[in-house]
Structures are given as C-alpha cells and as structure tokens.
Scaffold this active site. Structure first.
Site, PDB file in Angstrom:
ATOM      1  N   CYS A 135      36.683  50.722  47.037  1.00 38.04           N
ATOM      2  CA  CYS A 135      37.667  49.712  46.647  1.00 38.04           C
ATOM      3  C   CYS A 135      38.498  50.109  45.434  1.00 38.04           C
ATOM      4  O   CYS A 135      39.505  49.461  45.135  1.00 38.04           O
ATOM      5  CB  CYS A 135      36.967  48.379  46.383  1.00 38.04           C
ATOM      6  SG  CYS A 135      36.063  47.735  47.809  1.00 38.04           S
ATOM      7  N   HIS A 273      41.846  44.332  42.387  1.00 37.59           N
ATOM      8  CA  HIS A 273      41.046  44.367  43.608  1.00 37.59           C
ATOM      9  C   HIS A 273      40.320  43.033  43.749  1.00 37.59           C
ATOM     10  O   HIS A 273      39.921  42.424  42.755  1.00 37.59           O
ATOM     11  CB  HIS A 273      40.026  45.503  43.587  1.00 37.59           C
ATOM     12  CG  HIS A 273      39.097  45.410  44.752  1.00 37.59           C
ATOM     13  ND1 HIS A 273      39.538  45.557  46.050  1.00 37.59           N
ATOM     14  CD2 HIS A 273      37.781  45.114  44.830  1.00 37.59           C
ATOM     15  CE1 HIS A 273      38.521  45.379  46.875  1.00 37.59           C
ATOM     16  NE2 HIS A 273      37.445  45.112  46.148  1.00 37.59           N
ATOM     17  N   ASN A 303      38.248  40.939  51.680  1.00 34.95           N
ATOM     18  CA  ASN A 303      38.172  42.158  50.878  1.00 34.95           C
ATOM     19  C   ASN A 303      38.582  43.322  51.774  1.00 34.95           C
ATOM     20  O   ASN A 303      37.877  43.671  52.719  1.00 34.95           O
ATOM     21  CB  ASN A 303      36.742  42.350  50.364  1.00 34.95           C
ATOM     22  CG  ASN A 303      36.558  43.628  49.557  1.00 34.95           C
ATOM     23  OD1 ASN A 303      37.425  44.488  49.516  1.00 34.95           O
ATOM     24  ND2 ASN A 303      35.400  43.756  48.929  1.00 34.95           N
TER      25      ASN A 303
END
Length: 347
Positions: A135, A273, A303
């Site tokens: 991520c 993020h 996500n």
C-alpha cells in the site's frame, strides 16, 4: 569538502532543494481506473458472518469494485495510464520509464511493467516493477520517478499503482474480504520550475509479518497442501495495522513537513492511503487538521493498495480542487511495514 545530504534535508548553497534533488520534478497528469462491478456490503453479508453496520462502523466502506473475470491488473494499469497521458498532454512515445507498483501482478514472470509498456506503445521507456511495497507503492513509485528524472536524458516517467486484491483475499475470511477492492491509478511525472513539485520527503520501514501472504515464494513454495490451507491468501492482523498506521503516518508526515519548513495547517490537500476510514480520521485528528482536507475514496472503492493515493489525487483533479500553488501531502503505509510521505506544490 562535500556535504552529506540526509533524506529530504536542506543543503543551502549547493543548488539542492529541501527534497535533496537538484532538478525540480512534479506531477504533470493523473488517471485512474476502477472496475465496473460494484460489490456492496449487502452482497458480502450473504456469504460472510458479518453485517452492513459492522462493516460501515469498522471500515467506513459501503461498497468496493472487483475486477471482472478475464481481466488482469495490467488491463487496469493501461486504462489508468492512458488517462494520465492524456491529462499530461504527452504521448506514450514520450515516456522514458514506466514504473508499476503492485503485489498482485499478472504473473511472477514476465514483468507487469513490461506488459504495460508494450500495450501503451511506450517504445523508448524502460519498465520497472516495484512488487513488495504494497500500500506504500504509490509513494515509493513517485519517489523513484523523482530520482530517475535527475538524469539529463529523462523527461517523463509514468508511475502506476494497481491492485487486484479480490483475487488474493479468502472469500470466507471476513477479516480481509470486506476491506479490499480493485483499482489502478497513475501519474505522469516530469520536470517543473523551482519551488514547485516535490519539496520534501520521508521513507522508512520496520519488519513485521502482521500482513502477509505465506505461500508462493521460496520459503514456502505453492503445493496442493498450501492451497488447501489457504496460504495463497492475504492474512492480516487488523489491530497491529491500526497501531502501526496511526503511529507511523503522523510521524512521517511531521518529519516531511519539518524538512519542508511547513506546518500541518499549511497543507491544502492530504492524499492519504486508506486502509479504512477510521485510520484516515485518526491521522488527521492527530495532526490537528480538519478531516475535510483528506480526500476520501475508501467508502466507494475499499482499500485498493498501491492504487489508493492515485485514486484520491485523480478525484481531486477531476473536481478542480487543486489550484496552482496548492500544497499536497501524499502519504501511505503498507505491509512490511513500509511507509513514506511526499510533500509537493502543485504547478
């Protein structure tokens, strides 16, 4: 005697900016692609031991997108890349490098970045895969591009973050299945005028196995037994993710701002993020900044790993929210744990 330049530090009198780079670089254009298939909480409730209320409360997610059968991560990359090229006003033949950050690559070999380069017709570009930043891949990719652009022979670098997380989460595991979605995002980075583009940055890491895929590597090659045990699926300790994200992201952001000579309130756009909405809110609250300054896509997309920061950035540009001179912070943390922050001024 030459001066030592620390990460992101100021070197007065050397022509080096607070970013540590001699050539100023910034974002020329953005793009994003999300699949057409919408997966609502209600759909997941039908197969998992959970409720819509639990998912919304714990994650802030209402729905996510999953990639259609027959399509791959590279397909999403190409779609996002074409938008970013059009937005930047250049063609694929102008690219000097194509960076793809993903851990859900099409296959272990050949290179996903090479597949994307060929599909785009970026004949002069060399492909570079960032496979395990997870991520944090968007921030890592942008920093790598910024350094590549210090070379006199490079003018344009395409950075893509993409994940097809629906294919690496266990359909029966509510602790991961509800969190993740599929998407790709892209930016074209190039040279800009002094005082604009990348102003400062911070990157760091600390080894942890709290988020991992155990099978498929040399330590545990794929076998019928590992497949039966679900070793090919992503496993996540949610509590550890919360602790690490809410500690590391504010620390990294403050470090970057200090190097840029700025305060949290100076930043107009927080491009963070989004493992879940609660983490974003906690980070903003720790910084003492209004939550509204952080663009949100996790509620609709989930996500999306390395793609997330690019979906937030592209959304803001589409809405005309970023004006010339605005300050932006791009910050992400991923499995590993690896994390990083970039501070940029829009050109």
């Amino acid at each position: 005697m030459p001066e030592t330049i620390e990460r992101g530090a100021v070197a007065s009198g050397t022509g080096i900016s607070t970013s540590g780079l001699r050539v100023p670089v910034g974002i020329m254009g953005t793009g994003a692609h999300v699949p057409g298939r919408v997966v609502t909480n209600e759909e997941l409730v039908g197969t998992l031991d959970t409720t819509d209320e639990w998912i919304r409360t714990r994650t802030g997610i209402r729905e996510r997108r999953w990639l259609e059968a027959g399509r791959t991560t590279s397909d999403m990359c190409v779609d996002a890349a074409r938008q970013a090229l059009a937005d930047s006003g250049i063609t694929a033949s102008d690219l000097d490098a194509v960076i793809v950050a993903t851990f859900t690559f099409d296959q272990p070999l050949p290179s996903t970045a090479l597949i994307v380069k060929e599909a785009l017709g970026a004949d002069r570009a060399f492909p570079l895969d960032l496979n395990q930043a997870a991520c944090a891949g968007g921030a890592y990719g942008m920093l790598v591009a910024s350094h590549l652009l210090q070379n006199d022979h490079m003018r344009h670098v395409l950075v893509i973050g993409a994940e097809c997380l629906s294919r690496v989460t266990d359909p029966a595991d509510r602790s991961t299945r509800v969190f993740f979605g599929d998407a790709a995002g892209a930016v074209v980075m190039g040279r800009t005028t002094p005082g604009y583009g990348l102003l400062a940055w911070d990157m760091d890491a600390s080894l942890s196995h709290a988020v991992e895929i155990t099978a498929g590597g040399t330590s545990l090659p794929t076998t019928p037994d590992t497949a039966a045990d679900g070793g090919q699926y992503l496993r996540m300790d949610g509590r550890t993710v919360w602790v690490e994200a809410t500690k590391r992201l504010p620390e990294s952001i403050r470090t970057t701002l200090e190097r840029a000579g700025l305060q949290p309130q100076d930043i107009q756009h927080y491009v963070l993020h989004q493992a879940n909405l609660n983490i974003v809110h906690e980070v903003m609250d720790q910084l003492g900044v209004e939550r509204s300054r952080a663009g949100i896509t996790v509620d609709r997309y989930g996500n999306t790993g390395a793609a997330t920061v690019f979906t937030v950035l592209h959304q803001a540009r589409l809405r005309g929210e970023i004006a010339a001179g605005d300050l932006m912070l791009v910050s992400g943390i991923g499995a590993g744990f690896v994390w990083g922050t970039l501070c940029l001024r829009a050109g």
